[in-house]
Design a protein around this motif. Structure first.
Motif, short mmCIF file in Angstrom:
data_model
loop_
_atom_site.label_atom_id
_atom_site.label_comp_id
_atom_site.label_asym_id
_atom_site.label_seq_id
_atom_site.Cartn_x
_atom_site.Cartn_y
_atom_site.Cartn_z
N GLU A 111 0.30 4.16 -19.40
CA GLU A 111 1.44 5.48 -19.24
C GLU A 111 2.53 4.85 -18.81
O GLU A 111 3.69 5.44 -18.70
CB GLU A 111 1.06 6.37 -18.56
CG GLU A 111 -0.10 7.42 -19.37
CD GLU A 111 -0.56 8.47 -18.49
OE1 GLU A 111 -0.20 8.79 -17.31
OE2 GLU A 111 -1.39 9.22 -18.68
N GLY A 112 2.71 3.43 -18.44
CA GLY A 112 3.76 3.02 -17.84
C GLY A 112 4.01 2.34 -16.60
O GLY A 112 4.91 1.60 -16.27
N ALA A 113 3.10 2.41 -15.75
CA ALA A 113 3.07 1.71 -14.51
C ALA A 113 2.65 0.36 -14.59
O ALA A 113 2.03 0.04 -15.34
CB ALA A 113 2.11 2.63 -13.50
N ASP A 114 3.49 -0.15 -13.56
CA ASP A 114 3.12 -1.75 -13.54
C ASP A 114 1.86 -1.95 -12.57
O ASP A 114 1.10 -2.95 -12.92
CB ASP A 114 4.21 -2.39 -12.96
CG ASP A 114 5.51 -2.18 -13.86
OD1 ASP A 114 5.63 -2.82 -14.95
OD2 ASP A 114 6.42 -1.47 -13.44
N VAL A 115 1.74 -1.16 -11.77
CA VAL A 115 0.68 -1.07 -10.64
C VAL A 115 -0.11 0.08 -10.51
O VAL A 115 0.78 1.05 -10.20
CB VAL A 115 1.37 -1.64 -9.32
CG1 VAL A 115 0.02 -1.71 -8.22
CG2 VAL A 115 1.76 -3.07 -9.48
N ALA A 116 -1.07 0.18 -10.54
CA ALA A 116 -2.04 1.58 -10.43
C ALA A 116 -2.95 1.38 -9.11
O ALA A 116 -3.72 0.25 -9.33
CB ALA A 116 -3.05 1.95 -11.73
N ILE A 117 -2.90 2.16 -8.04
CA ILE A 117 -3.69 2.16 -7.01
C ILE A 117 -4.77 3.18 -6.70
O ILE A 117 -4.18 4.29 -6.73
CB ILE A 117 -2.83 1.94 -5.78
CG1 ILE A 117 -2.00 2.98 -5.53
CG2 ILE A 117 -1.83 0.67 -5.93
CD1 ILE A 117 -1.18 2.85 -4.28
N GLY A 118 -5.78 2.94 -6.48
CA GLY A 118 -6.71 3.88 -6.35
C GLY A 118 -6.44 4.71 -4.84
O GLY A 118 -5.79 4.06 -3.91
N SER A 119 -6.59 5.91 -4.64
CA SER A 119 -6.45 6.79 -3.32
C SER A 119 -7.51 7.55 -3.04
O SER A 119 -8.24 8.41 -3.65
CB SER A 119 -5.08 7.45 -3.74
OG SER A 119 -4.65 8.24 -2.39
N ARG A 120 -7.79 7.59 -1.84
CA ARG A 120 -8.71 8.59 -1.04
C ARG A 120 -8.27 9.70 -0.79
O ARG A 120 -8.88 10.73 -0.21
CB ARG A 120 -9.26 7.71 0.05
CG ARG A 120 -10.18 6.52 -0.26
CD ARG A 120 -10.49 5.75 1.03
NE ARG A 120 -9.25 4.98 1.51
CZ ARG A 120 -9.21 4.08 2.44
NH1 ARG A 120 -10.04 3.91 3.28
NH2 ARG A 120 -8.29 3.61 2.97
N ALA A 169 1.48 -8.96 -11.57
CA ALA A 169 0.86 -9.77 -10.60
C ALA A 169 1.22 -11.14 -10.43
O ALA A 169 1.23 -11.34 -9.27
CB ALA A 169 -0.69 -9.82 -11.19
N GLU A 170 1.71 -11.66 -11.40
CA GLU A 170 2.26 -13.02 -11.31
C GLU A 170 3.45 -13.03 -10.36
O GLU A 170 3.67 -13.97 -9.56
CB GLU A 170 2.65 -13.60 -12.67
CG GLU A 170 1.28 -13.98 -13.45
CD GLU A 170 1.39 -14.24 -14.97
OE1 GLU A 170 2.56 -14.53 -15.38
OE2 GLU A 170 0.45 -14.50 -15.77
N ARG A 171 4.28 -12.13 -10.71
CA ARG A 171 5.62 -12.33 -9.94
C ARG A 171 5.36 -11.58 -8.34
O ARG A 171 5.57 -12.07 -7.34
CB ARG A 171 6.63 -11.26 -10.39
CG ARG A 171 7.18 -11.91 -11.61
CD ARG A 171 8.51 -11.01 -12.26
NE ARG A 171 9.83 -11.10 -11.21
CZ ARG A 171 10.69 -10.14 -11.12
NH1 ARG A 171 10.78 -9.32 -12.01
NH2 ARG A 171 11.33 -10.34 -10.07
N ILE A 172 4.43 -10.53 -8.15
CA ILE A 172 4.20 -10.03 -6.79
C ILE A 172 3.41 -10.94 -6.06
O ILE A 172 3.94 -11.22 -5.12
CB ILE A 172 3.22 -8.58 -7.05
CG1 ILE A 172 4.28 -7.61 -7.83
CG2 ILE A 172 2.93 -8.04 -5.65
CD1 ILE A 172 3.58 -6.25 -8.16
N PHE A 173 2.31 -11.43 -6.59
CA PHE A 173 1.73 -12.21 -5.44
C PHE A 173 2.16 -13.69 -5.50
O PHE A 173 1.67 -14.55 -4.65
CB PHE A 173 0.16 -12.59 -6.31
CG PHE A 173 -0.64 -11.04 -6.02
CD1 PHE A 173 -1.35 -10.88 -4.93
CD2 PHE A 173 -0.58 -10.27 -7.09
CE1 PHE A 173 -2.11 -9.88 -4.69
CE2 PHE A 173 -1.32 -9.07 -6.77
CZ PHE A 173 -2.18 -8.68 -5.64
#
Length: 241
Positions: A111-120, A169-173
Motif C-alpha cells: 500500500e506504499g510504506a517503505d518500512v512496515a514494523i510489527g507492534s505489540r 533497506a540499502e539506504r537505511i542500513f
C-alpha cells in the motif's frame, strides 16, 4: 528473489531450530522464492553447527558468520546488506512474533510504506503471553521517552519483526552504525530522516522468558536516544534544512 528473512543469532542453539523449521515450512508453502539468512554474531555455543546442519536439509537456508560478537544491530545490518530479496524482513530467533504474521506487513508495503514494523502496543495487537509486569513497566517507560524525544507516533520501536523494501533497506542500513540493542532506534530514526514512510502494524506476539533484554540496558538506551537526536539534527543543519 521475492523475500529475504534475516534472523540474527547469538548463542541461540536452544531456540533457533524450531523457529527456522517453522519459518521454512511457512515460506515453502507459498509460491514466491525466498531465502533465510541466519547471521551468527560470534556465538560460542553450537548455533553455527546447528544452522549448518539445517541448511543441508532446508533449501534456501544459509548462515553468515561474524567472527566476533558485536551486537544484534551489526548482525541485522550484515544480513540486510547481504540479502537479495525484493522485501527484507528481520525476525528474532525466538519467534516471539510468528512468521504467519508476515502478510499484514507485506500488505502495508504493497500500500506504499517503505518500512512496515510489527507492534505489540496497538489496539488490535494480540499478546498471548505477556511479559512480567516489571518488564512491561520499563518497556513502556522507554517507549514514552523515545516517542517524546526521537520517534513521535511510533508505539513499539523494539518489536523484532520489521520489513523493508530493498531500496529502503540499502539506504537505511548503509547509514546505520549502532551495533547493539538500541539499533532499532537508529534504524527507525534514519528511516524518517531519509524520507521513507513507516507503517506500524498490529501483530500477534508471545513473550519468551529467555529474552536477553535487561533492565540495566535502559540507561544506555536513553543515552542513545539523545545522541541520535543530536546527530540527526546536526545532519539536518549540514543539509541546510
Amino acid at each position: 528473489m521475492e523475500l529475504s528473512l534475516i534472523i540474527p543469532a547469538f548463542n541461540e542453539a536452544q531456540r533457533i531450530g524450531p523457529t527456522l523449521r517453522r519459518a521454512h515450512r511457512f515460506l515453502a508453502a507459498r509460491p514466491a522464492r525466498f531465502e533465510i539468512l541466519v547471521v551468527d554474531d560470534g556465538s560460542t555455543d553450537d548455533t553455527v553447527a546447528l544452522v549448518t546442519a539445517l541448511a543441508a536439509e532446508l533449501p534456501g537456508v544459509r548462515v553468515l558468520c561474524s567472527p566476533a560478537n558485536r551486537g544484534k544491530g551489526h548482525a541485522v545490518r550484515l544480513g540486510m546488506r547481504a540479502a537479495a530479496g525484493r522485501i527484507r524482513l528481520f525476525s528474532d530467533a525466538d519467534g516471539s512474533t510468528p512468521i504467519d504474521e508476515l502478510d499484514p506487513l507485506l500488505q502495508a508495503l504493497a500500500e506504499g510504506a517503505d518500512v512496515a514494523i510489527g507492534s505489540r502496543y496497538l489496539a488490535a495487537s494480540r499478546v498471548t503471553r505477556p511479559q512480567p509486569w516489571f518488564r512491561r513497566a520499563w518497556s513502556r517507560l522507554a517507549n514514552r521517552v523515545v516517542q517524546r524525544v526521537l520517534l513521535p507516533g511510533v508505539a513499539d520501536t523494539h518489536c523484532g519483526f520489521k520489513a523493508f523494501t530493498a531500496a529502503a533497506a540499502e539506504r537505511i542500513f548503509g547509514a546505520c552504525t549502532v551495533d547493539g540493542w538500541s539499533f532499532d532506534l537508529e534504524v527507525l530514526a534514519r528511516t524518517r530522516a531519509l524520507g521513507f514512510c513507516i507503517l506500524e502494524v498490529p501483530v500477534r506476539w508471545e513473550n519468551d522468558e529467555r529474552s536477553k533484554a535487561r533492565l540495566r540496558q535502559l540507561p544506555r538506551e536513553f543515552r542513545h536516544v539523545y545522541r541520535l537526536r543530536q546527530q540527526l539534527r546536526q545532519a539536518e543543519k549540514l543539509a541546510g534544512r
